[in-house]
Design an enzyme around this catalytic site. Sequence first.
Site, short mmCIF file in Angstrom:
data_model
loop_
_atom_site.label_atom_id
_atom_site.label_comp_id
_atom_site.label_asym_id
_atom_site.label_seq_id
_atom_site.Cartn_x
_atom_site.Cartn_y
_atom_site.Cartn_z
N PRO A 304 28.82 12.35 7.93
CA PRO A 304 28.06 11.09 8.02
C PRO A 304 28.43 10.06 6.94
O PRO A 304 27.95 8.94 6.97
CB PRO A 304 26.61 11.54 7.85
CG PRO A 304 26.70 12.85 7.15
CD PRO A 304 27.98 13.49 7.57
N LYS A 308 29.78 6.86 11.05
CA LYS A 308 30.57 6.64 12.26
C LYS A 308 30.03 7.36 13.50
O LYS A 308 30.44 7.07 14.62
CB LYS A 308 32.01 7.11 12.02
CG LYS A 308 32.78 6.22 11.08
CD LYS A 308 33.10 4.88 11.72
CE LYS A 308 33.40 3.82 10.69
NZ LYS A 308 32.56 2.63 10.82
C1 PHB Z 1 21.24 6.85 7.03
O1 PHB Z 1 20.73 7.89 7.49
O2 PHB Z 1 20.59 5.82 6.80
C2 PHB Z 1 22.73 6.84 6.74
C3 PHB Z 1 23.45 8.03 6.83
C4 PHB Z 1 24.82 8.00 6.56
C5 PHB Z 1 25.44 6.80 6.20
C6 PHB Z 1 24.72 5.62 6.12
C7 PHB Z 1 23.35 5.64 6.38
O3 PHB Z 1 26.78 6.77 5.92
#
Ligand code: PHB
Length: 401
Positions: A304, A308
Amino acid sequence: MQTSTAQTGTRPTRTQVAIIGAGPAGLLLGRLLERRGIDTVILERRSPDYVLSRIRAGVIEPGAVELLEKAGVAERLHKEGLIHDGTELMFDGDRLRIDFAALTGRSVTVYGQTEVTRDLMDARADSGAVSIYEAEDVSLHDFETDRPKVRYVQDGVTHEIACDVIAGCDGFHGVARASLPDSALKTFERVYPFGWLGILTDRPPVAEELIYAHHARGFALCSMRSPTRSRYYVQVASDERVEDWSDDRFWDELRQRLDPETAERLQTGPSIEKSIAPLRSFVAEPLRFGRLFLAGDAAHIVPPTGAKGLNLAASDVGYLADALLEFFLDRSSAGLDAYSARALARIWKAERFSWWMTSLLHVFPETDTFGRRIQRAEFDYLAGSPAAQRVLAENYVGLPM
Ligand code: PHB
Ligand code: APR
């Protein structure tokens, strides 16, 4: 809330596209097809509430926003979504802002995936399109012929739906990819030696934009869902258990990984959700098997770090929807024949970026002192090079579809 059509007594026995999975990929594909008159049935093994209970990343690329607009479900996103023109990287307390707007002319929208799913679910319910929730033992048949079918069990009774195409949008642990013989697939995987412990709390975010932080103790991310709801993560070892992490332990660990000013500003509160997600990179090739097509997490997984996952599911679905419309409306298979290669070209670039961001910002147990110096040098190079910052920015806001 969407109720299963099965509960209203009408069960379809035929459709044009049988979609397995009512996550973002399946629901978006259903919307894009239904709006052009293509009949779809979605089979989802969980309940609507269960699907909506999943807390996932909330950074939407402009390209994905355009697809949601095309699906007619972007009204609330535009009203409630937060436009972010940049993000902050932090490396052992040193800060660097990546200015997406200045570097690419584009921005991202922060809007929870749960809300995207809810908007898609509500729109599908309003359209009267058939969704069968709590469909058990879904199975796929004859997809190597031009008369595929799907079966599912509900209330102990087995039902069958004949279709022209099956879309496997059923995620990493779904049945679609699992229905293929091992010989049909090539898979590529990297499992990371850590996970993300995430917490959701009703407190204002610590900063206007997201903060991706590297610290000797591990990675941390400060994100948000709204001006009053924040989402935070800390990297933890793969064998960590969420029950060993009290809220206080989480907040203390997060503060240690941030620079003193940000740590001081952090507003902590009780967790309304707390969970650990493993990190992996995964791609299955190809994405087409006769009349069966894979899209979204059924086809690939990204760590994450690059935000993406949802955006890649959306671009797969954009390609697949165009190809299916060409098949049904123009009687041409050219798009379907090109789908796998076209989607994979974009998937692998997103896999590369997600792997790069993960490699830059996380502490890898097996990395030696040389490797840690290389991570520092990568950050220092970014800090001194507008060209390097533009590369990060154009990947983060999303490469052209
Ligand atoms: C989120 O859960 O807000 C989140 C997760 C991973 C990311 C950015 C935001 O790269
Ligand atoms: N039968 C029917 N439905 C199934 C089955 C099955 N055998 N297996 C899984 N499903 C359903 C799941 O319950 C889930 O609702 O398929 C859906 C798949 O949704 P996601 O896992 O959310 O995958 P996708 O729609 O591709 O969205 C990708 O979700 O996991 C995140 O980070 C990922 O943001 C990305 C997005």
